[in-house]
Write a protein that holds these residues in place. Structure first.
Motif, PDB file in Angstrom:
ATOM      1  N   GLU A 108       0.830  -1.208   0.000  1.00  0.00           N
ATOM      2  CA  GLU A 108       0.000   0.000   0.000  1.00  0.00           C
ATOM      3  C   GLU A 108       0.861   1.255   0.000  1.00  0.00           C
ATOM      4  O   GLU A 108       0.541   2.243  -0.668  1.00  0.00           O
ATOM      5  N   TRP A 109       1.968   1.210   0.772  1.00  0.00           N
ATOM      6  CA  TRP A 109       2.858   2.367   0.833  1.00  0.00           C
ATOM      7  C   TRP A 109       3.493   2.635  -0.533  1.00  0.00           C
ATOM      8  O   TRP A 109       3.561   3.774  -0.986  1.00  0.00           O
ATOM      9  N   ALA A 110       3.944   1.576  -1.199  1.00  0.00           N
ATOM     10  CA  ALA A 110       4.559   1.732  -2.520  1.00  0.00           C
ATOM     11  C   ALA A 110       3.560   2.333  -3.505  1.00  0.00           C
ATOM     12  O   ALA A 110       3.913   3.190  -4.326  1.00  0.00           O
ATOM     13  N   ALA A 111       2.299   1.891  -3.410  1.00  0.00           N
ATOM     14  CA  ALA A 111       1.280   2.439  -4.306  1.00  0.00           C
ATOM     15  C   ALA A 111       0.979   3.892  -3.960  1.00  0.00           C
ATOM     16  O   ALA A 111       0.820   4.733  -4.846  1.00  0.00           O
ATOM     17  N   ALA A 112       0.923   4.206  -2.666  1.00  0.00           N
ATOM     18  CA  ALA A 112       0.560   5.561  -2.243  1.00  0.00           C
ATOM     19  C   ALA A 112       1.607   6.578  -2.675  1.00  0.00           C
ATOM     20  O   ALA A 112       1.272   7.638  -3.206  1.00  0.00           O
ATOM     21  N   ILE A 113       2.883   6.274  -2.468  1.00  0.00           N
ATOM     22  CA  ILE A 113       3.922   7.252  -2.794  1.00  0.00           C
ATOM     23  C   ILE A 113       4.171   7.341  -4.293  1.00  0.00           C
ATOM     24  O   ILE A 113       4.907   8.224  -4.758  1.00  0.00           O
ATOM     25  N   SER A 114       3.551   6.435  -5.049  1.00  0.00           N
ATOM     26  CA  SER A 114       3.643   6.507  -6.508  1.00  0.00           C
ATOM     27  C   SER A 114       2.589   7.423  -7.105  1.00  0.00           C
ATOM     28  O   SER A 114       2.658   7.760  -8.285  1.00  0.00           O
ATOM     29  N   ARG A 115       1.622   7.816  -6.290  1.00  0.00           N
ATOM     30  CA  ARG A 115       0.557   8.690  -6.788  1.00  0.00           C
ATOM     31  C   ARG A 115       1.059  10.128  -6.878  1.00  0.00           C
ATOM     32  O   ARG A 115       1.791  10.588  -6.002  1.00  0.00           O
ATOM     33  N   PRO A 116       0.670  10.843  -7.910  1.00  0.00           N
ATOM     34  CA  PRO A 116       1.053  12.261  -7.996  1.00  0.00           C
ATOM     35  C   PRO A 116       0.452  13.052  -6.839  1.00  0.00           C
ATOM     36  O   PRO A 116      -0.670  12.794  -6.399  1.00  0.00           O
ATOM     37  N   VAL A 117       1.214  13.991  -6.323  1.00  0.00           N
ATOM     38  CA  VAL A 117       0.728  14.848  -5.243  1.00  0.00           C
ATOM     39  C   VAL A 117      -0.279  15.838  -5.820  1.00  0.00           C
ATOM     40  O   VAL A 117      -0.014  16.509  -6.817  1.00  0.00           O
ATOM     41  N   SER A 118      -1.447  15.903  -5.193  1.00  0.00           N
ATOM     42  CA  SER A 118      -2.480  16.835  -5.620  1.00  0.00           C
ATOM     43  C   SER A 118      -3.104  17.461  -4.384  1.00  0.00           C
ATOM     44  O   SER A 118      -2.996  16.918  -3.275  1.00  0.00           O
ATOM     45  N   PRO A 119      -3.779  18.616  -4.532  1.00  0.00           N
ATOM     46  CA  PRO A 119      -4.339  19.309  -3.361  1.00  0.00           C
ATOM     47  C   PRO A 119      -5.305  18.449  -2.542  1.00  0.00           C
ATOM     48  O   PRO A 119      -5.409  18.608  -1.336  1.00  0.00           O
ATOM     49  N   GLY A 120      -5.994  17.537  -3.178  1.00  0.00           N
ATOM     50  CA  GLY A 120      -6.980  16.739  -2.454  1.00  0.00           C
ATOM     51  C   GLY A 120      -6.468  15.393  -1.986  1.00  0.00           C
ATOM     52  O   GLY A 120      -7.239  14.585  -1.476  1.00  0.00           O
ATOM     53  N   LEU A 121      -5.170  15.135  -2.154  1.00  0.00           N
ATOM     54  CA  LEU A 121      -4.631  13.825  -1.802  1.00  0.00           C
ATOM     55  C   LEU A 121      -4.605  13.630  -0.295  1.00  0.00           C
ATOM     56  O   LEU A 121      -4.142  14.487   0.444  1.00  0.00           O
ATOM     57  N   TRP A 122      -5.096  12.482   0.129  1.00  0.00           N
ATOM     58  CA  TRP A 122      -5.101  12.163   1.558  1.00  0.00           C
ATOM     59  C   TRP A 122      -3.696  11.828   2.031  1.00  0.00           C
ATOM     60  O   TRP A 122      -2.844  11.381   1.267  1.00  0.00           O
ATOM     61  N   GLY A 123      -3.459  12.023   3.330  1.00  0.00           N
ATOM     62  CA  GLY A 123      -2.177  11.689   3.907  1.00  0.00           C
ATOM     63  C   GLY A 123      -2.151  10.241   4.381  1.00  0.00           C
ATOM     64  O   GLY A 123      -3.169   9.685   4.798  1.00  0.00           O
ATOM     65  N   TYR A 124      -0.975   9.620   4.311  1.00  0.00           N
ATOM     66  CA  TYR A 124      -0.786   8.246   4.752  1.00  0.00           C
ATOM     67  C   TYR A 124       0.479   8.158   5.591  1.00  0.00           C
ATOM     68  O   TYR A 124       1.398   8.960   5.432  1.00  0.00           O
ATOM     69  N   TRP A 125       0.515   7.165   6.482  1.00  0.00           N
ATOM     70  CA  TRP A 125       1.707   6.994   7.298  1.00  0.00           C
ATOM     71  C   TRP A 125       2.141   5.547   7.375  1.00  0.00           C
ATOM     72  O   TRP A 125       1.344   4.626   7.230  1.00  0.00           O
ATOM     73  N   ARG A 126       3.438   5.389   7.608  1.00  0.00           N
ATOM     74  CA  ARG A 126       4.033   4.072   7.814  1.00  0.00           C
ATOM     75  C   ARG A 126       5.300   4.264   8.626  1.00  0.00           C
ATOM     76  O   ARG A 126       6.017   5.246   8.429  1.00  0.00           O
ATOM     77  N   ILE A 127       5.563   3.350   9.564  1.00  0.00           N
ATOM     78  CA  ILE A 127       6.797   3.400  10.339  1.00  0.00           C
ATOM     79  C   ILE A 127       7.856   2.582   9.609  1.00  0.00           C
ATOM     80  O   ILE A 127       7.665   1.398   9.332  1.00  0.00           O
ATOM     81  N   ILE A 128       8.966   3.234   9.266  1.00  0.00           N
ATOM     82  CA  ILE A 128      10.095   2.579   8.618  1.00  0.00           C
ATOM     83  C   ILE A 128      11.301   2.767   9.520  1.00  0.00           C
ATOM     84  O   ILE A 128      11.697   3.894   9.814  1.00  0.00           O
ATOM     85  N   GLY A 129      11.879   1.651   9.956  1.00  0.00           N
ATOM     86  CA  GLY A 129      12.927   1.738  10.974  1.00  0.00           C
ATOM     87  C   GLY A 129      12.307   2.225  12.277  1.00  0.00           C
ATOM     88  O   GLY A 129      11.373   1.620  12.785  1.00  0.00           O
ATOM     89  N   GLU A 130      12.790   3.335  12.792  1.00  0.00           N
ATOM     90  CA  GLU A 130      12.223   3.909  14.013  1.00  0.00           C
ATOM     91  C   GLU A 130      11.480   5.214  13.736  1.00  0.00           C
ATOM     92  O   GLU A 130      11.021   5.871  14.669  1.00  0.00           O
ATOM     93  N   ASP A 131      11.356   5.565  12.459  1.00  0.00           N
ATOM     94  CA  ASP A 131      10.785   6.867  12.116  1.00  0.00           C
ATOM     95  C   ASP A 131       9.383   6.743  11.517  1.00  0.00           C
ATOM     96  O   ASP A 131       9.115   5.852  10.701  1.00  0.00           O
ATOM     97  N   LEU A 132       8.527   7.664  11.922  1.00  0.00           N
ATOM     98  CA  LEU A 132       7.236   7.817  11.275  1.00  0.00           C
ATOM     99  C   LEU A 132       7.456   8.497   9.924  1.00  0.00           C
ATOM    100  O   LEU A 132       8.150   9.506   9.831  1.00  0.00           O
TER     101      LEU A 132
END
Length: 235
Positions: A101-125
């Motif tokens: 899901e993360w790979a798909a989300a960050i592949s989407r073009p950034v647009s004003p209406g794009l929702w935010g998503y989060w994932r913990i990688i290593g120790e960082d949000l």
């Protein structure tokens, strides 16, 4: 109940002499009971998103997807489906996303209406789209600090360190858990005690936090919109 009173109750239940002190004791049996108390409390804290362990947090973003140091040091986990709120954008950040899901989300073009998503990688949000510097994000996490150390003010930790320590968890559940673990350690029949404990944990988890909401607007990316009118209560 304190660590001392919990251990004394367990000793009474399993038919061994109740100690007058636990932490620092040289008695092998008492030291075993303290170790079982530690094991049980640590395991019980993982069994549910206990409301007593929920801790709010807030941080100011740095520019970029990784947000070093954003998560509280006491955090044990951010559970699935838990929303982090992007205050400046007035929208939720949804997660945690799976690697796919993360790979798909960050592949989407950034647009004003794009929702935010989060994932913990290593120790960082990590947040996508990458926030600008100086924005405010709020959320909640499950603390690993189930133990309350007596004092003024009280402090919290993930280990019993004194006989006067109490806990954010249900003391009766810890007592029941210690009973079956003690009998297991001694090679005694513990099946019935364990079954009783499991029923009580399941019931406590079901009551924990009140009614659960189901959001009926789910899509393959969780929620496409923040539509409160499409949320119903399960009764």
């Amino acid at each position: 109940m304190t660590l001392l009173s919990i251990v004394q109750d367990v000793a009474l239940e399993v038919g061994v002499p109740a100690p007058t002190a636990v932490v620092g004791s040289l008695d092998l049996q008492t030291r075993q009971l303290q170790r079982i108390a530690q094991k049980e409390a640590t395991a019980l804290a993982q069994r549910s998103n206990w409301t007593r362990l929920i801790v709010p947090f807030e941080f100011t973003t740095v520019a970029g997807m990784p947000q070093p140091g954003a998560l509280p040091a006491e955090m044990n986990r951010l559970s699935a489906g838990r929303v982090i709120w992007w205050v400046d954008m007035f929208r939720p950040i949804l997660g945690p996303l799976t690697p796919e899901e993360w790979a798909a989300a960050i592949s989407r073009p950034v647009s004003p209406g794009l929702w935010g998503y989060w994932r913990i990688i290593g120790e960082d949000l990590n947040i996508y789209p990458a926030p600008a510097d100086g924005q405010t994000v709020r959320g909640e996490c499950i603390s690993s600090n189930w133990c309350i150390h007596a004092g003024t003010p009280e402090t919290y930790g993930d280990r019993w360190t004194a006989d006067t320590d109490t806990t954010r968890l249900d003391e009766e559940l810890i007592t029941l858990g210690m009973i079956w673990r003690w009998r297991q350690t001694k090679g005694l029949d513990y099946a019935e005690d364990m079954a009783t404990y499991e029923r009580q944990v399941e019931q406590a988890a079901a009551r924990n936090g009140g009614m659960k909401d189901i959001n009926m607007s789910a899509t393959r990316y969780r929620w496409p919109g923040f539509n409160w009118s499409q949320t119903i209560n399960v009764v």
